[in-house]
Write a protein that holds these residues in place. Structure first.
Motif, mmCIF file in Angstrom:
data_model
loop_
_atom_site.group_PDB
_atom_site.id
_atom_site.type_symbol
_atom_site.label_atom_id
_atom_site.label_comp_id
_atom_site.label_asym_id
_atom_site.label_seq_id
_atom_site.Cartn_x
_atom_site.Cartn_y
_atom_site.Cartn_z
ATOM 1 N N ASP A 90 0.835 -1.205 0.000
ATOM 2 C CA ASP A 90 0.000 0.000 0.000
ATOM 3 C C ASP A 90 0.866 1.251 0.000
ATOM 4 N N PHE A 91 1.923 1.235 0.809
ATOM 5 C CA PHE A 91 2.798 2.394 0.917
ATOM 6 C C PHE A 91 3.448 2.716 -0.417
ATOM 7 N N PHE A 92 3.991 1.708 -1.098
ATOM 8 C CA PHE A 92 4.677 1.957 -2.369
ATOM 9 C C PHE A 92 3.700 2.357 -3.471
ATOM 10 N N ARG A 93 2.504 1.832 -3.452
ATOM 11 C CA ARG A 93 1.537 2.183 -4.497
ATOM 12 C C ARG A 93 0.977 3.586 -4.300
ATOM 13 N N GLU A 94 0.774 4.002 -3.051
ATOM 14 C CA GLU A 94 0.115 5.280 -2.804
ATOM 15 C C GLU A 94 1.097 6.427 -2.577
ATOM 16 N N VAL A 95 2.179 6.177 -1.882
ATOM 17 C CA VAL A 95 3.150 7.243 -1.597
ATOM 18 C C VAL A 95 4.158 7.382 -2.735
ATOM 19 N N GLU A 96 4.434 6.287 -3.430
ATOM 20 C CA GLU A 96 5.384 6.262 -4.547
ATOM 21 C C GLU A 96 6.762 6.807 -4.150
ATOM 22 N N PRO A 97 7.365 6.245 -3.124
ATOM 23 C CA PRO A 97 8.702 6.705 -2.735
ATOM 24 C C PRO A 97 9.749 6.231 -3.739
ATOM 25 N N THR A 98 10.886 6.866 -3.733
ATOM 26 C CA THR A 98 12.050 6.312 -4.412
ATOM 27 C C THR A 98 13.024 5.845 -3.325
ATOM 28 N N LEU A 99 13.985 5.026 -3.702
ATOM 29 C CA LEU A 99 14.917 4.449 -2.739
ATOM 30 C C LEU A 99 16.190 5.286 -2.669
ATOM 31 N N LYS A 100 16.654 5.495 -1.462
ATOM 32 C CA LYS A 100 17.845 6.302 -1.211
ATOM 33 C C LYS A 100 18.895 5.418 -0.550
ATOM 34 N N PHE A 101 20.058 5.290 -1.171
ATOM 35 C CA PHE A 101 21.139 4.474 -0.637
ATOM 36 C C PHE A 101 22.243 5.304 0.000
ATOM 37 N N GLY A 102 22.037 6.617 0.031
ATOM 38 C CA GLY A 102 23.007 7.473 0.678
ATOM 39 C C GLY A 102 22.915 8.901 0.173
ATOM 40 N N ILE A 103 23.939 9.671 0.487
ATOM 41 C CA ILE A 103 24.035 11.066 0.063
ATOM 42 C C ILE A 103 25.296 11.229 -0.766
ATOM 43 N N ARG A 104 25.159 11.898 -1.892
ATOM 44 C CA ARG A 104 26.322 12.205 -2.729
ATOM 45 C C ARG A 104 26.665 13.671 -2.513
ATOM 46 N N PHE A 105 27.809 13.907 -1.868
ATOM 47 C CA PHE A 105 28.220 15.254 -1.495
ATOM 48 C C PHE A 105 29.110 15.870 -2.559
ATOM 49 N N ASP A 106 28.661 16.985 -3.135
ATOM 50 C CA ASP A 106 29.517 17.853 -3.948
ATOM 51 C C ASP A 106 30.102 18.845 -2.954
ATOM 52 N N TRP A 107 31.178 18.435 -2.275
ATOM 53 C CA TRP A 107 31.507 19.024 -0.975
ATOM 54 C C TRP A 107 32.941 18.651 -0.600
ATOM 55 N N GLY A 108 33.527 19.381 0.286
ATOM 56 C CA GLY A 108 34.770 18.951 0.925
ATOM 57 C C GLY A 108 36.028 19.547 0.354
ATOM 58 N N CYS A 109 36.247 19.387 -0.956
ATOM 59 C CA CYS A 109 37.487 19.858 -1.587
ATOM 60 C C CYS A 109 37.172 20.649 -2.845
ATOM 61 N N PRO A 110 38.059 21.566 -3.239
ATOM 62 C CA PRO A 110 37.828 22.366 -4.449
ATOM 63 C C PRO A 110 37.751 21.503 -5.706
ATOM 64 N N GLY A 111 37.169 22.086 -6.752
ATOM 65 C CA GLY A 111 37.100 21.404 -8.037
ATOM 66 C C GLY A 111 35.977 20.389 -8.113
ATOM 67 N N ASP A 112 36.134 19.428 -9.010
ATOM 68 C CA ASP A 112 35.087 18.441 -9.263
ATOM 69 C C ASP A 112 35.229 17.252 -8.305
ATOM 70 N N TYR A 113 35.281 17.544 -7.028
ATOM 71 C CA TYR A 113 35.437 16.494 -6.015
ATOM 72 C C TYR A 113 34.098 16.194 -5.362
ATOM 73 N N LYS A 114 33.790 14.905 -5.207
ATOM 74 C CA LYS A 114 32.581 14.465 -4.532
ATOM 75 C C LYS A 114 32.920 13.279 -3.633
ATOM 76 N N PHE A 115 32.115 13.085 -2.596
ATOM 77 C CA PHE A 115 32.255 11.856 -1.812
ATOM 78 C C PHE A 115 30.870 11.330 -1.452
ATOM 79 N N ASN A 116 30.804 10.034 -1.200
ATOM 80 C CA ASN A 116 29.534 9.371 -0.924
ATOM 81 C C ASN A 116 29.396 9.038 0.560
ATOM 82 N N PHE A 117 28.211 9.279 1.066
ATOM 83 C CA PHE A 117 27.830 8.860 2.419
ATOM 84 C C PHE A 117 26.809 7.738 2.228
ATOM 85 N N SER A 118 27.286 6.502 2.194
ATOM 86 C CA SER A 118 26.375 5.367 2.022
ATOM 87 C C SER A 118 25.981 4.815 3.386
#
Length: 533
Positions: A90-118
């Motif tokens: 019922d929850f997936f049919r009515e709320v229609e959530p998407t799945l989140k496996f973490g946060i992708r941070f465009d953060w921390g260091c200059p330039g095109d640097y990213k890190f993942n918080f899984s």
């Protein structure tokens, strides 16, 4: 005459140690002021864990519900489906959530640097040692790099799901969630009263005697739960409970929210993007992405924020401006009032703490519910646990600001120089003395343990320190050899090459057609069943 075997069985029988986590209370009636996510979840939890109490939700159809965050943490999944027994289909049919496996941070260091918080344990120490980066520290992080999910397509076309083993959370459209929870509350026999409370009447002791509505109702309960949002109608306005601001840690106070089409790309993570005067979230839904530029009015006005967001993400016409304040009241329980959600406090949208703090407060309330309103020991325990948890989250979120070296704008220079991270500084110092923190679980919890966190634990601190490159001493060589490490990475990459994207999962209706949901929630040997609720 009993046999030796019977005596042994009797000696080792520990069945009577299975005490209830939520002992019954003599409190008879509870009135919850405010529906929305916090109010509805509180009502459902009280109905489940304290069925002896009569619960009523008081909300006004004239007052709109403002949803600040639509991204959640992993606590929400077991809480909803195992704790509250909400049907996942019922929850997936009515709320229609998407799945989140973490946060992708465009953060921390200059330039095109990213890190993942899984949300999955991994080899961050080895990854940082061998690659000076943690983006390949576990399979979920490699999946995030390629925007894939842990569902593999086999050569014969069948699917193998690893969702039972890899924690995830939800991205949720707030309107869908509130509509669903409203229906769920009604279906479980909980009364919802449509009334606009305009006055809180106190008795001679300073306790709430009753609530007076514009419709002429006098509403009286043993306990009042304040879920009135930022207005804090009872705890803040009526009881005038002291408010502790977090402004020396968190200076943001505005969020400019807008939506953009996703062009059939559904990210499996929340994006956190460094901006000139704050940061922007990107929350993927099934057909669009929800954005929010979180900034400080001390460094930026609405016009400047709007121009920057349009230049970065493309032109949009419709947007909303949400104002908030970071901080908390000194106590969640005062007199005969308990407050949760935004009426108690707000940290800020970074790290998706809004729903998590509400869930935490609800769990603490249900487990430590006082026997009576005079049970000051339990009430003190509730206040202490909630306060220390919020303060821990405050320092943790503050670390993001203090150590983000992506930009050198006035806002970010201020954050690096002035952000107070309180007790978290001890954790950072300890990391640099004996990394990683997760080896000894340091920083994983407070002295209060009514609930055990799935996130913001020692592994979370490791992620943030490694990810923002706050490693100030050379790391000792790990036991895992370079060959072993890159052998693991090869396995991660091979599995990822066979994995589906979220868009493919939803387009093919695989959650239902291939019984992935059924397997996930019916299997007793999953991370969901192992989580504390």
């Amino acid at each position: 005459m009993s046999t030796l075997s019977e005596h042994i069985d009797n000696a080792f029988d520990l069945s009577y140690l299975n005490f209830p986590k939520c002992p019954p209370t003599d409190i008879k009636t509870i009135g919850i002021l405010g529906g929305g996510t916090a109010g509805y979840l509180a009502a459902l939890a009280l109905k489940k864990y304290h069925p002896e109490v009569e619960v009523t939700v008081i909300e006004s159809s004239k007052i709109p519900v403002i949803g600040v965050g639509e991204s959640t943490t992993t606590e929400i999944v077991p809480f909803l489906h195992r704790g509250l027994e909400i049907d996942p289909v019922d929850f997936f049919r009515e709320v229609e959530p998407t799945l989140k496996f973490g946060i992708r941070f465009d953060w921390g260091c200059p330039g095109d640097y990213k890190f993942n918080f899984s949300f999955f344990a991994g080899h961050q120490y080895e990854s940082y040692y061998y690659e000076n980066d943690i983006k390949n520290s576990n399979w979920p992080s490699v999946l995030m790099n390629e925007n894939k999910i842990p569902v593999i397509r086999n050569k014969n076309g069948t699917l193998t799901s690893f969702l039972p083993s890899i924690p995830f959370s939800y991205h949720i459209d707030n309107k869908n969630l509130i509509r669903f929870l409203n229906k769920e509350v009604k279906s479980r026999g909980i009364d919802i009263l449509d009334a606009e409370v305009h006055e809180v009447k106190l008795d001679e002791r300073g306790y709430v005697a009753y609530l007076e509505s514009k419709e002429g109702h006098s509403l009286s309960y043993d306990l009042y739960i304040d879920c009135s949002g930022f207005r804090s109608k009872i705890l803040g306005q009526a009881l005038k409970t002291e408010f502790t601001p977090f402004t020396d840690t968190l200076v943001t106070d505005r969020a400019l929210t807008f939506d953009m089409p996703n062009k059939d790309v559904v990210d499996c993570y929340t994006s956190v993007i460094t901006m000139n005067n704050g940061w922007c979230w990107k929350i993927p839904m099934r057909t669009e992405d929800h954005y929010g530029y979180v900034f400080s009015s001390k460094f930026c006005d609405e016009e400047t924020a709007l121009a920057e967001a349009r230049a970065r993400f493309g032109h949009f016409e419709k947007y909303k401006m949400v104002e908030f304040r970071s901080g908390r009241h000194t106590q969640a329980w005062v007199k005969n009032v308990f407050s949760l959600g935004n009426s108690y406090g707000f940290i800020e949208p970074l790290e998706s703490t809004a729903i998590q703090t509400a869930v935490h407060s609800i769990n603490v309330l249900c487990r430590l519910m006082p026997k009576t309103l005079d049970d000051q020991i339990s009430i003190t325990g509730i206040n202490n646990e909630i306060a220390v948890t919020w303060d821990t989250f405050r320092w943790f979120v503050g670390m993001h600001y203090k150590f983000n070296k992506k930009l050198d704008t006035p806002f970010w220079k201020h954050c690096r120089e002035k952000t107070n991270i309180g007790h978290a500084q001890t954790i950072v110092n300890l990391f640099n003395q004996r990394p990683p923190l997760s080896a000894g679980n340091f920083g994983s919890n407070s002295q209060f343990t009514a609930t055990e966190a799935l996130v913001f634990n020692s592994y979370s601190y490791d992620t943030l320190i490694f990810g923002q490159k706050e490693v100030h001493k050379p790391l000792a060589a790990p036991e895992m050899t370079k060959e072993e490490y890159f052998g693991k990475l090869k396995s991660y990459q091979e599995l990822t090459s066979r994995s589906l994207s979220l868009f493919e999962l939803f387009k093919g209706d695989h959650l239902f057609e291939d019984e992935i949901l059924e397997q996930l929630f019916n299997d007793t040997d999953t991370w969901i069943m192992e989580a504390d609720v």
